[in-house]
Design an enzyme around this catalytic site. Sequence first.
Site, short mmCIF file in Angstrom:
data_model
loop_
_atom_site.label_atom_id
_atom_site.label_comp_id
_atom_site.label_asym_id
_atom_site.label_seq_id
_atom_site.Cartn_x
_atom_site.Cartn_y
_atom_site.Cartn_z
N LYS A 60 53.96 35.72 40.41
CA LYS A 60 53.10 35.69 39.22
C LYS A 60 53.16 37.03 38.49
CE LYS A 60 48.43 36.48 39.70
NZ LYS A 60 48.03 37.55 38.78
N ASN A 61 53.08 38.11 39.25
CA ASN A 61 53.01 39.43 38.61
C ASN A 61 54.35 39.89 38.03
OD1 ASN A 61 50.34 39.43 39.16
ND2 ASN A 61 50.40 41.03 40.73
N CYS A 81 40.59 39.03 36.18
CA CYS A 81 39.74 39.12 37.36
C CYS A 81 38.64 40.15 37.14
CB CYS A 81 40.57 39.62 38.53
SG CYS A 81 40.81 38.44 39.81
N ARG A 87 38.87 48.01 35.35
CA ARG A 87 40.18 47.68 34.81
C ARG A 87 40.37 48.15 33.36
NH1 ARG A 87 42.90 42.35 37.20
NH2 ARG A 87 44.24 43.78 38.22
N ASP A 145 46.15 43.54 46.65
CA ASP A 145 46.12 42.08 46.51
C ASP A 145 46.13 41.34 47.86
OD1 ASP A 145 45.99 42.34 43.80
OD2 ASP A 145 48.04 41.73 43.39
N ARG A 147 44.52 30.34 39.73
CA ARG A 147 45.18 31.32 38.86
C ARG A 147 46.50 31.80 39.47
NH1 ARG A 147 42.18 36.31 38.43
NH2 ARG A 147 44.18 36.82 37.50
#
Length: 418
Positions: free
Chosen positions: A22-23, A117, A122, A306, A398
């Site tokens: 995903k990243n 998230c 962030r 993560d 997600r």
Amino acid sequence: MSRYIIEGGRPLEGCLRVKAAKNSVLPLLAASILTEEKVVLRNCPEISDIKNMLKILAGIGCAIERDDRGNIAIDSRDIYCEQIPCVLAKELRSSVFLMGPMLSRMKRAKISYPGGCEIGMRPIDIHLAGLREMGITIDEESGYLDCDATGARAAQILLDLPSVGATENLMMASVFTPGVTVLRNCAKEPEIADLQNFLNAMGARVSGAGSSMITIEGVTKLHGVAYTPIPDRIIAGTYMIATAMCGGFVTIEGAIPEHISSLTAKLSKTACKITCKNDKIIVRSKGRSKSLERIDTMYYPGFPTDLQTQMMALQTISRGTSVIAENIFETRFKTVPQLIKMGADITVRDRTAVVKGVAKLHGAQVCATDLRGGASLVLAGLAAEGRTEVKDIYHIDRGYEDMAPVLSELGADINRVV
Ligand code: UD1
């Protein structure tokens, strides 16, 4: 609202295959607008973060095709809009990745402050400082960032922190900037090297990714490409930890074992035996084992934030006490009250959690509060005695494709109910 119902206590056995990270896919999708030609990304998972990014791309005028084998084709020839719709940007923090490519392609970008998230503050100050160093002007007005890159020039940029997103954004912002842009104190995550490889496959001249210094030599044009992003190390890691917790024998295919070596090193100190061969990671676990004394999250190649919550779930049922320090995001302990509901013994003080292992967790009704925390509740439910109900699993959707079918295939008793 969908939820998972899990009857815990079954060992896991079998094989699973990981898809593209995903990243990696998210910044690569953003980077695909750097060319007017067609870009194809292969092996992409069906997850909502990617769906939302595709909605954003469609919203600015990209034509998108997706088949059921995970191929996504993006044709950005007819992009007509330089503004990211506010509602979409709020849903997906990664919309911030579009700033760099939009500024490169259109010299203008208007974007609202991104969401994602709810983990920590962030901020995006490092992204903005870097863009300003390149001569890009940014007006911050009523929740919007209005950026103009008509005066962009090559620069030497020192990042305050090795932020993954800022490193990626600045790489994409500078691909067309005449001269040589140098980024220092860059993030070294494998997804950064993947972005470099992708950009270079399109004709860019980027080097140094994986080290703390990245050099971007401006080119005038990029061309289309078909590219397979790297596999998802966090998905591989999550299922490795699941096997460690439940006991069993699981083979994870399609992975790059080196990307997950910080986890392998930790799990190898427990009752797990891990063997890596080419793209396979084989995990054998006898179940309950001794605690890991310390887990400190750190930038790559350190232990990934993560995987911190999933690792915490494992520590709740290990023998002994474990100290977990979260050094990347300040509020990544939001799942702790949920784990405590299941019988875990955890005390949090600032950025440190002390986990005293208990013999068993018990099933409970729990709520996912973020993506990785949600996954850790599923893992806890698999290992617990009795029935666990995990609510608000849209957080898990997600980033995890088909979590219930994947785990059922390995012998778990888990069902998704609406
Ligand atoms: C990426 C990953 C996310 C992972 C994180 C850390 C994606 C889509 N997401 O997120 O899954 O958890 O890396 O490995 O790739 N920071 C600032 N100012 C900034 C930017 C970041 O202070 O402008 C701080 C953050 O608050 C955080 C740290 O830097 O404390 C790391 O953040 P960063 O590496 O930017 O994470 P993301 O790119 O958002």
